[in-house]
Design a protein around this motif. Structure first.
Motif, PDB file in Angstrom:
ATOM      1  N   GLN A 310       0.846  -1.191   0.000  1.00  0.00           N
ATOM      2  CA  GLN A 310       0.000   0.000   0.000  1.00  0.00           C
ATOM      3  C   GLN A 310       0.877   1.236   0.000  1.00  0.00           C
ATOM      4  O   GLN A 310       1.890   1.305   0.698  1.00  0.00           O
ATOM      5  N   PRO A 314      -1.704   9.333  -0.153  1.00  0.00           N
ATOM      6  CA  PRO A 314      -2.942   9.199  -0.929  1.00  0.00           C
ATOM      7  C   PRO A 314      -2.769   9.731  -2.340  1.00  0.00           C
ATOM      8  O   PRO A 314      -2.018  10.668  -2.576  1.00  0.00           O
ATOM      9  N   ILE A 326     -13.978   4.962  -0.135  1.00  0.00           N
ATOM     10  CA  ILE A 326     -12.685   4.701   0.494  1.00  0.00           C
ATOM     11  C   ILE A 326     -12.643   5.431   1.827  1.00  0.00           C
ATOM     12  O   ILE A 326     -12.953   6.618   1.894  1.00  0.00           O
ATOM     13  N   VAL A 328     -10.230   6.386   5.079  1.00  0.00           N
ATOM     14  CA  VAL A 328      -8.888   6.462   5.642  1.00  0.00           C
ATOM     15  C   VAL A 328      -9.012   6.839   7.104  1.00  0.00           C
ATOM     16  O   VAL A 328      -9.632   7.857   7.445  1.00  0.00           O
ATOM     17  N   LYS A 333      -4.063   7.071   9.715  1.00  0.00           N
ATOM     18  CA  LYS A 333      -3.855   7.534   8.334  1.00  0.00           C
ATOM     19  C   LYS A 333      -3.761   6.376   7.350  1.00  0.00           C
ATOM     20  O   LYS A 333      -3.236   6.523   6.247  1.00  0.00           O
ATOM     21  N   GLU A 334      -4.283   5.208   7.732  1.00  0.00           N
ATOM     22  CA  GLU A 334      -4.256   4.047   6.852  1.00  0.00           C
ATOM     23  C   GLU A 334      -5.626   3.839   6.225  1.00  0.00           C
ATOM     24  O   GLU A 334      -6.657   4.108   6.846  1.00  0.00           O
ATOM     25  N   GLN A 335      -5.628   3.328   5.014  1.00  0.00           N
ATOM     26  CA  GLN A 335      -6.885   3.056   4.322  1.00  0.00           C
ATOM     27  C   GLN A 335      -7.514   1.782   4.880  1.00  0.00           C
ATOM     28  O   GLN A 335      -6.835   0.801   5.155  1.00  0.00           O
ATOM     29  N   THR A 337      -9.372  -1.729   5.216  1.00  0.00           N
ATOM     30  CA  THR A 337      -9.330  -2.967   4.444  1.00  0.00           C
ATOM     31  C   THR A 337     -10.319  -3.946   5.059  1.00  0.00           C
ATOM     32  O   THR A 337     -10.978  -3.655   6.062  1.00  0.00           O
ATOM     33  N   CYS A 352     -10.690   3.208  12.310  1.00  0.00           N
ATOM     34  CA  CYS A 352     -10.457   1.844  11.864  1.00  0.00           C
ATOM     35  C   CYS A 352     -10.353   0.903  13.073  1.00  0.00           C
ATOM     36  O   CYS A 352     -10.017   1.321  14.188  1.00  0.00           O
TER      37      CYS A 352
END
Length: 386
Positions: A310, A314, A326, A328, A333-335, A337, A352
């Motif tokens: 990844q 961005p 999408i 984040v 600061k991670e997308q 999954t 997340c």
């Protein structure tokens, strides 16, 4: 990259070019006038039988041109243009990296599939001869015959619509009415409505009323407002252009109907409305600059970004190029999954799953939301599905 800087440099080059061109034309006109004056003098002398040394006249012309110095006059503006062009070229080299090989990963490409995508792009644009020639060159002349025939039918319908002939479109819509209804399309009604207006404008009220009873009445219960509007227009048979319903005659109605038919035709084929190839290229054009910038940073740090699962930065694309949501995480600061999905906290904010797990010590204690003074229980967080 500042596009305004490049535009300013381009404007300067354009201005210098116009100035140089204008000066050159001025000098040419001046030389032409000198020559025409000499020719007039020589013809005048011949007509009166006066003896005059033509060589003397030509020497005078030569002296006049030397005094005018046309090359010297043009050198100044041409030099300014050359300087501006040189600076502009260097600016382009500085802002545009022509070597993009490091901004993409080396992957095995199915050449046959790629050829199909390119050929289908030509066919869906109506460029059938180009598509055929392309497949002939790559040695696959028959590989896209089915798709070509389908798009050929679509463009035959669209060509007829350009001439305000709806018969091919109505035939296609009637034969696919069940599939169109299942997809929620009302293009069958729109086509019949346009045909109704066409009949009405030709001045046949009885024919228009008969057409409405035959083809529009099935839509009366679900599109009552549209049907009422069309029925009201019956009072203005043959003079719709001066009626309250004149908008029904707008040429833009034909354009919108053609676009809608193209969209629904592609939908029934299982194809996207926009060419996949054009969408991919558009996305690539937008993504390439940040990828090149990131590549240069990674080269300086002696890291290989192609081994990453990844990107750490961005890559923003326009909304029309975003086909799924999408998320984040604002903390990590991670997308998001499948293994690290977005979670709705009891306070209404979203993080997340891994961020919540870390902040709650794997759910062993309450933690404070980083965006409000609310205490959050990790066990009460709910997974969100975009």
């Amino acid at each position: 990259m500042e596009l305004s800087t490049i535009k300013d440099a381009f404007d300067r080059v354009t201005k210098k070019q116009k100035s140089s061109s204008s000066k050159t034309q001025e000098v040419i006109d001046q030389i032409r006038q000198e020559i025409e004056n000499v020719l007039d003098t020589m013809q005048s002398v011949n007509s009166t039988d006066h003896v005059l040394d033509h060589k003397t006249v030509l020497n005078e012309l030569k002296a006049s041109l030397l005094q005018t110095a046309p090359l010297s006059q043009m050198e100044g503006t041409q030099k300014e243009l050359n300087v501006a062009l040189s600076k502009y070229g260097k600016l382009l080299e500085k802002n545009f990296n022509t070597d993009i090989s490091k901004a993409y990963r080396n992957i095995d490409i199915d050449v046959h599939t790629l050829n199909q995508i390119i050929a289908n792009h030509f066919y869906r644009q109506g460029l059938f001869e180009i598509g055929d020639h392309f497949l002939s060159v790559v040695g696959e002349p028959e590989s896209a015959a089915v798709m070509k025939s389908l798009f050929l039918e679509m463009y035959q319908i669209l060509e007829a619509m350009k001439n305000q002939d709806l018969e091919p479109a109505l035939k296609w819509a009637t034969s696919n009415s069940d599939k169109l209804a299942q997809s929620g399309s009302d293009i069958v009604l729109k086509l019949h409505s346009m045909q109704f207006v066409k009949i009405l404008q030709n001045g046949s009220r009885d024919e228009a009323l008969h057409y409405a009873r035959t083809y529009l009445s099935p839509f009366a219960s679900s599109h009552i407002a549209d049907i009422q509007k069309l029925m009201g227009s019956l009072l203005w048979t043959g003079k719709l252009d001066s009626s309250p319903y004149h908008a029904l005659l707008s040429p833009s109605n034909w354009d919108r109907l053609a676009e809608e038919l193209k969209r629904q035709f592609c939908n029934l084929l299982g194809q996207s409305y926009n060419s996949p190839l054009s969408v991919t290229i558009s996305a690539g054009v937008q993504a390439l600059p940040p990828l090149l910038k990131f590549m240069n940073v990674m080269v300086g740090k002696k890291q290989e970004w192609q081994t990453m699962n990844q990107l750490p930065v961005p890559v923003e694309l326009d909304s029309e190029l975003q086909f799924h949501s999408i998320f984040v995480c604002p903390v990590s600061k991670e997308q998001a999954t499948e293994d690290n999905p977005p979670m709705l906290m009891s306070c209404g904010h979203v993080l997340c799953k891994q961020s919540i797990s870390k902040m709650s010590k794997n759910g062993s204690k309450l933690f404070k939301c980083p965006y409000c003074p609310f205490d959050v229980d990790a066990a009460l967080c709910k997974q969100l599905y975009f």
